[in-house]
Scaffold this motif. Structure first.
Motif, PDB file in Angstrom:
ATOM      1  N   LEU A  21       0.936  -1.225  -0.044  1.00 17.31           N
ATOM      2  CA  LEU A  21      -0.038   0.001  -0.026  1.00 17.31           C
ATOM      3  C   LEU A  21       1.103   1.362  -0.019  1.00 17.31           C
ATOM      4  CD1 LEU A  21      -2.792  -0.947   2.656  1.00 17.31           C
ATOM      5  CD2 LEU A  21      -2.759  -1.146   0.039  1.00 17.31           C
ATOM      6  N   PHE A  22       2.168   1.138   0.281  1.00 14.90           N
ATOM      7  CA  PHE A  22       3.019   2.210   0.466  1.00 14.90           C
ATOM      8  C   PHE A  22       3.058   3.092  -0.623  1.00 14.90           C
ATOM      9  CE2 PHE A  22       7.206   4.087  -0.048  1.00 14.90           C
ATOM     10  CZ  PHE A  22       7.239   5.259   1.098  1.00 14.90           C
ATOM     11  N   LYS A  23       3.115   2.625  -1.817  1.00  9.39           N
ATOM     12  CA  LYS A  23       3.328   3.237  -2.958  1.00  9.39           C
ATOM     13  C   LYS A  23       2.199   4.356  -3.440  1.00  9.39           C
ATOM     14  CE  LYS A  23       1.589  -0.032  -6.576  1.00  9.39           C
ATOM     15  NZ  LYS A  23       0.452  -0.612  -5.530  1.00  9.39           N
ATOM     16  N   ASP A  24       1.189   4.115  -2.599  1.00  6.68           N
ATOM     17  CA  ASP A  24      -0.062   5.145  -2.936  1.00  6.68           C
ATOM     18  C   ASP A  24      -0.356   6.109  -1.756  1.00  6.68           C
ATOM     19  OD1 ASP A  24      -0.812   3.637  -5.234  1.00  6.68           O
ATOM     20  OD2 ASP A  24      -1.851   2.235  -4.088  1.00  6.68           O
ATOM     21  N   ALA A  25       0.751   5.806  -0.838  1.00  9.57           N
ATOM     22  CA  ALA A  25       0.639   6.954   0.174  1.00  9.57           C
ATOM     23  C   ALA A  25       1.168   8.253  -0.209  1.00  9.57           C
ATOM     24  CB  ALA A  25       1.547   6.508   1.404  1.00  9.57           C
ATOM     25  N   GLN A  26       0.251   9.499   0.098  1.00 11.17           N
ATOM     26  CA  GLN A  26       0.525  10.853  -0.005  1.00 11.17           C
ATOM     27  C   GLN A  26       1.359  11.606   0.844  1.00 11.17           C
ATOM     28  OE1 GLN A  26      -0.689  12.272  -3.363  1.00 11.17           O
ATOM     29  NE2 GLN A  26      -0.852   9.980  -3.372  1.00 11.17           N
ATOM     30  N   TYR A  27       2.423  12.008   0.557  1.00 12.38           N
ATOM     31  CA  TYR A  27       3.332  12.735   1.516  1.00 12.38           C
ATOM     32  C   TYR A  27       3.652  14.042   0.969  1.00 12.38           C
ATOM     33  CZ  TYR A  27       7.353  11.827  -1.755  1.00 12.38           C
ATOM     34  OH  TYR A  27       7.899  11.626  -2.540  1.00 12.38           O
ATOM     35  N   MET A  28       4.148  15.198   1.827  1.00 10.22           N
ATOM     36  CA  MET A  28       4.570  16.055   1.675  1.00 10.22           C
ATOM     37  C   MET A  28       6.098  16.202   2.191  1.00 10.22           C
ATOM     38  SD  MET A  28       1.905  18.894   3.351  1.00 10.22           S
ATOM     39  CE  MET A  28       2.120  20.157   2.388  1.00 10.22           C
ATOM     40  N   ASP A  29       7.211  16.990   1.655  1.00 16.69           N
ATOM     41  CA  ASP A  29       8.500  17.050   2.304  1.00 16.69           C
ATOM     42  C   ASP A  29       9.012  18.193   1.915  1.00 16.69           C
ATOM     43  OD1 ASP A  29       8.767  16.980  -0.327  1.00 16.69           O
ATOM     44  OD2 ASP A  29      10.041  15.285  -0.588  1.00 16.69           O
ATOM     45  N   CYS A  30      10.342  18.050   2.704  1.00 17.72           N
ATOM     46  CA  CYS A  30      11.002  19.603   2.885  1.00 17.72           C
ATOM     47  C   CYS A  30      12.364  19.533   3.355  1.00 17.72           C
ATOM     48  CB  CYS A  30      10.519  20.616   3.799  1.00 17.72           C
ATOM     49  SG  CYS A  30      10.562  20.116   5.469  1.00 17.72           S
ATOM     50  N   ILE A  31      13.025  20.391   2.931  1.00 20.82           N
ATOM     51  CA  ILE A  31      14.487  20.562   3.715  1.00 20.82           C
ATOM     52  C   ILE A  31      14.467  21.680   4.741  1.00 20.82           C
ATOM     53  CG2 ILE A  31      16.875  21.210   3.303  1.00 20.82           C
ATOM     54  CD1 ILE A  31      16.851  19.264   0.771  1.00 20.82           C
ATOM     55  N   LEU A  32      14.589  21.388   5.873  1.00 17.66           N
ATOM     56  CA  LEU A  32      14.236  22.222   6.922  1.00 17.66           C
ATOM     57  C   LEU A  32      15.760  23.017   7.182  1.00 17.66           C
ATOM     58  CD1 LEU A  32      12.363  23.506   8.972  1.00 17.66           C
ATOM     59  CD2 LEU A  32      13.051  21.763  10.507  1.00 17.66           C
ATOM     60  N   ASN A  33      15.895  24.169   6.648  1.00 20.16           N
ATOM     61  CA  ASN A  33      17.341  24.884   6.789  1.00 20.16           C
ATOM     62  C   ASN A  33      17.475  25.629   8.392  1.00 20.16           C
ATOM     63  OD1 ASN A  33      18.141  24.302   4.003  1.00 20.16           O
ATOM     64  ND2 ASN A  33      16.475  25.682   3.378  1.00 20.16           N
ATOM     65  N   GLU A  34      18.561  25.865   8.357  1.00 21.09           N
ATOM     66  CA  GLU A  34      19.216  26.639   9.651  1.00 21.09           C
ATOM     67  C   GLU A  34      17.891  27.896   9.752  1.00 21.09           C
ATOM     68  OE1 GLU A  34      23.312  26.163  10.519  1.00 21.09           O
ATOM     69  OE2 GLU A  34      23.287  28.257  11.012  1.00 21.09           O
TER      70      GLU A  34
END
Lengths: 320, 441
Positions: B400-413
């Motif tokens: 099921l993982f391939k259908d999981a929706q996500y958001m991502d980011c690089i959290l900077n200093e």
């Protein structure tokens, strides 16, 4: 001549030359601290060294009341001894006020005529300065008077050794205490009155030990304090001859808890506590006699030894 | 210390002794001299006073010698930790171990006492390092550049970036939480920029300088719990308690002789309760005082989370480690503001409604509740870590993982990430990283 020294130097009492910095370090080995045509160690105290040179008296360290007094009188007060318990003993000419200069009448180290002298004891140096003392029994013309922590020892010009002091430390008296011979009263040390190769020619005292040297260069030692480890293995309250590999002893010096011997062969031996460098060896303690070799020139030899408070001084002379 | 009246009596020991004692006391006070020599002289004075105790019958010992003995002994004690570093090490270790193992003392008085004690030890350390700085400047250059090493080689690509907002107001932020765009989704993650600029930790008390962090931890002597291993779900994962200095040198700076060591991570530790002076370098963001919405009904953990008591104050945790530390996919029990003070991190987030595609571990053997942790290794599934075989196996195991929706980011200093309650997150440090999390409800 040269003055060599090692050991305790908290007040710069071994620094005749200016040393930069605030803290004076102990000398962990013997080094030459003064050179002059003539050097005589005349007195060491807790914090200062007083020597006589061809240029007069010289000092190192921090002056205490005694050294200040010596300087003001221009005299080393060789006839005065101070014990560790502050008690002062002074042998002087009967008519003499101790506050007056002594040097004119009684040059240092000259025997004092028995008939003209008086032995007085004071509770402290302050009492001595104020002449609040008590007369002690007359022992005869004295050659030398010395003190350790609690005992006084006096050598008369005819070689008799007298002791008195704190009765708690009987061993330091080198004699028995009795009603006739109380601790606090000067009495002769009978064991030393008729020794072979006698009579006694020099005494030295420090800590809880006293040593006496005969004309024939034999050394007798006694003392000890219960509860304290013995400076020498078979030290007791009875003077015992010291056998140092059969060597003849030329000079001796006893410190608070260390001892120096100069043999007639001019070898220097040390024993006792060494944590301040007083043995000239970087060792905390030396339990049995150990020879210390000073880096002297072929033309030099040790002339005499002296023990200060946790330091040692030796006079080095040219061999002529 | 010594009071003037003392000298009146010590004076009776004679001028030289008074002079020496005063000299030693002022040298100790100025902290500029050779401590070994001072100790030697204090010992000499104690020995001298002892000799007097025997020279006089006990009742007759002049009081000045007793006072000398006492004063010299007190000065001697005050110098103990200065003279020998190991004494300071030992004291700090003993107290810290007690604090870490048993928690802070229950009473406020007890806590204040511990803090006073640490402040004293800190003062002693400062005096000592000042002295060393003066006497042996070379020794101080050991930390080299006094910065942490730069970025790692691998930076994951960001595909569905979390939106950024520059310093929203309190009301704007509350609205963001209370009135989500999509009510089926609930409040969404948000990167808040420009809100940490005034933090001392990013200015005059620089957390990016190892020497500063050492100076605040009694020369790096304070003990910290360190997680060892790539991530806490890995086999061979462990924990140990080591001095902060050793952690920085071996695990963060990775000085020589540190190769072969596992990744070390100071994770989820109440460092600020332990070292209050570091707490003063940061501030709880105002956003943590907003009133957050209740757990979103789409979260399987909603009921569990709704039972949490109201927190009086936000919970602070420190997260400090080298590049490559991983917090596996998990859910926090509270709303979270993750403040990135030093370095950067990659964060991937999954909404609560994705939970069934994320394979929570549940109650494991031995009764450990791992319901808040996913069985997924995002690094392997995303092809950043591990082999192709491992990846294929993982996809097969978790279809099921391939259908999981996500958001991502690089959290900077200098940025903060708001992680709403119930959101799954996977965190991976891309450089040496020091972050602080603020949990609230």
């Amino acid at each position: 001549m040269e003055l060599w020294a090692s050991g305790f130097n908290a007040w710069g009492q071994l620094d005749f030359e200016e040393v930069p910095g605030i803290g004076h370090r102990d000398l962990k080995e013997f080094k030459c601290i003064l050179t002059d045509k003539r050097i005589e160690i005349v007195r060491t105290t807790l914090s200062a060294t007083l020597v006589k040179t061809s240029a007069g008296l010289r000092t190192a360290g921090c002056f205490d009341d005694l050294i200040e007094h010596c300087i003001s009188k221009q005299d080393n007060l060789s006839n005065l001894a101070i014990a560790g318990n502050d008690i002062v003993v002074c042998q002087s000419c009967s008519e003499q006020d101790p506050g007056r200069p002594a040097s004119e009448n009684t040059p240092a180290a000259d025997p004092i005529n028995a008939n003209e002298s008086v032995l007085k004891q004071y509770k402290s140096f302050d009492s001595y300065l104020n002449d609040h003392g008590e007369k002690l029994r007359q022992c005869g013309g004295s050659l030398q008077v010395v003190a350790n922590q609690c005992t006084f020892t006096l050598l008369t010009s005819d070689g008799q050794v007298w002791t008195w002091g704190d009765g708690r430390y009987e061993a330091c008296l080198g004699r028995e205490i009795s009603d006739e011979r109380p601790a606090a009263t000067p009495c002769t040390v009978e064991d030393l009155s008729d020794v072979p190769n006698g009579p006694i020619r020099k005494i030295s005292s420090g800590g809880y030990v006293t040593a006496a040297l005969t004309n024939g260069n034999d050394l007798y030692v006694w003392g000890g304090r219960p509860g304290q480890s013995k400076l020498l293995e078979d030290l007791t309250g009875a003077p015992m001859p010291l056998d140092l590999e059969g060597e003849d002893v030329l000079d001796v010096a006893v410190g608070v808890n260390h001892m120096l011997i100069l043999t007639t062969e001019r070898k220097l031996f040390v024993v006792g506590e060494g944590s301040n460098g007083q043995l000239g060896l970087d060792e905390k303690e030396v339990p049995t006699w150990k020879q210390v070799i000073l880096p002297l020139k072929d033309s030099q030899r040790i002339a005499s030894v002296h023990a200060g408070y946790k330091n040692s001084l030796v006079i080095v002379e040219e061999i002529t | 210390m010594i009071f003037p009246t003392t000298f009146v009596t010590v004076n009776k020991c004679g001028k030289p002794i008074l002079k020496l004692l005063l000299q030693l006391a002022s040298q100790i006070h100025d902290q500029t001299r050779d401590f070994d020599l001072i100790i030697t002289r204090l010992d000499d004075l104690i020995a001298l006073a002892t000799e007097k105790f025997y020279a006089f019958p006990f009742k007759d010992v002049p009081p000045c010698w007793r006072i000398l003995f006492r004063e010299a002994s007190m000065l001697r004690v005050s110098l103990g930790p200065l003279q020998r570093e190991e004494i300071l090490d030992e004291i700090v270790k003993t107290i810290d171990m007690a604090l870490i193992m048993t928690g802070p003392p229950p009473s406020e008085t007890g806590q204040a006492e511990v803090e006073t004690l640490f402040n004293l030890l800190q003062d002693i350390n400062d005096a000592r390092s000042e002295f060393e700085h003066e006497e042996r400047p070379i020794k101080r250059q050991k930390l080299g550049e006094d910065t942490f090493p730069g970025t790692t080689s691998f930076i994951p690509p960001v595909s569905r970036p979390v939106p950024r907002m520059a310093a929203p107001t309190f009301d704007q932020f509350e609205k963001h939480m209370q009135h989500p765009k999509d009510t089926n989704l609930g409040p969404e993650p948000l990167i808040i920029t420009d809100t940490l600029n005034h933090w001392p930790a990013r200015n005059e008390r620089p957390w990016n300088k190892p020497s500063y962090l050492m100076s605040k931890t009694i020369g790096g002597r304070r003990l910290v719990p360190v997680e060892l291993g790539r991530s806490y779900v890995d086999e061979g994962w462990g924990q140990k308690i080591i001095p902060f200095r050793a952690f920085i040198r071996q695990y963060v700076l990775r000085e020589r002789d540190s190769t072969g060591l596992a990744t070390g991570y100071l994770a989820q530790h109440d460092l600020f309760g332990q070292v209050p002076s570091l707490r003063q370098d940061i501030a709880v963001p105002d956003y943590c005082y907003t009133n957050p919405p209740p757990p979103h009904p789409s979260s399987p953990l909603a009921e569990k989370h709704s039972k949490h008591l109201q927190l009086d104050e936000p919970l602070l945790n420190a997260w400090f480690g080298p590049a490559g530390t991983i917090s596996p996919l998990h859910v926090d029990p509270y709303h979270n503001i993750l403040a990135q003070v030093v370095g950067k991190k990659y964060v991937r987030l999954y909404a609560p409604r994705e939970s069934e595609k994320l394979y929570a571990r549940g109650i494991e053997d031995g009764g450990v509740d791992m319901e808040n942790t996913s069985a997924l290794d995002i690094g392997v599934l995303a092809r950043w870590d591990g082999s192709d075989a491992e990846r294929l196996e993982a996809h097969e195991m978790f279809p099921l993982f391939k259908d999981a929706q996500y958001m991502d980011c690089i959290l900077n200093e200098g940025e903060c990430l708001y992680i709403p309650l119930g959101w799954w997150h996977y965190v991976r440090s891309l450089s040496v990283s020091f972050s602080t999390s603020f949990w609230w409800n």
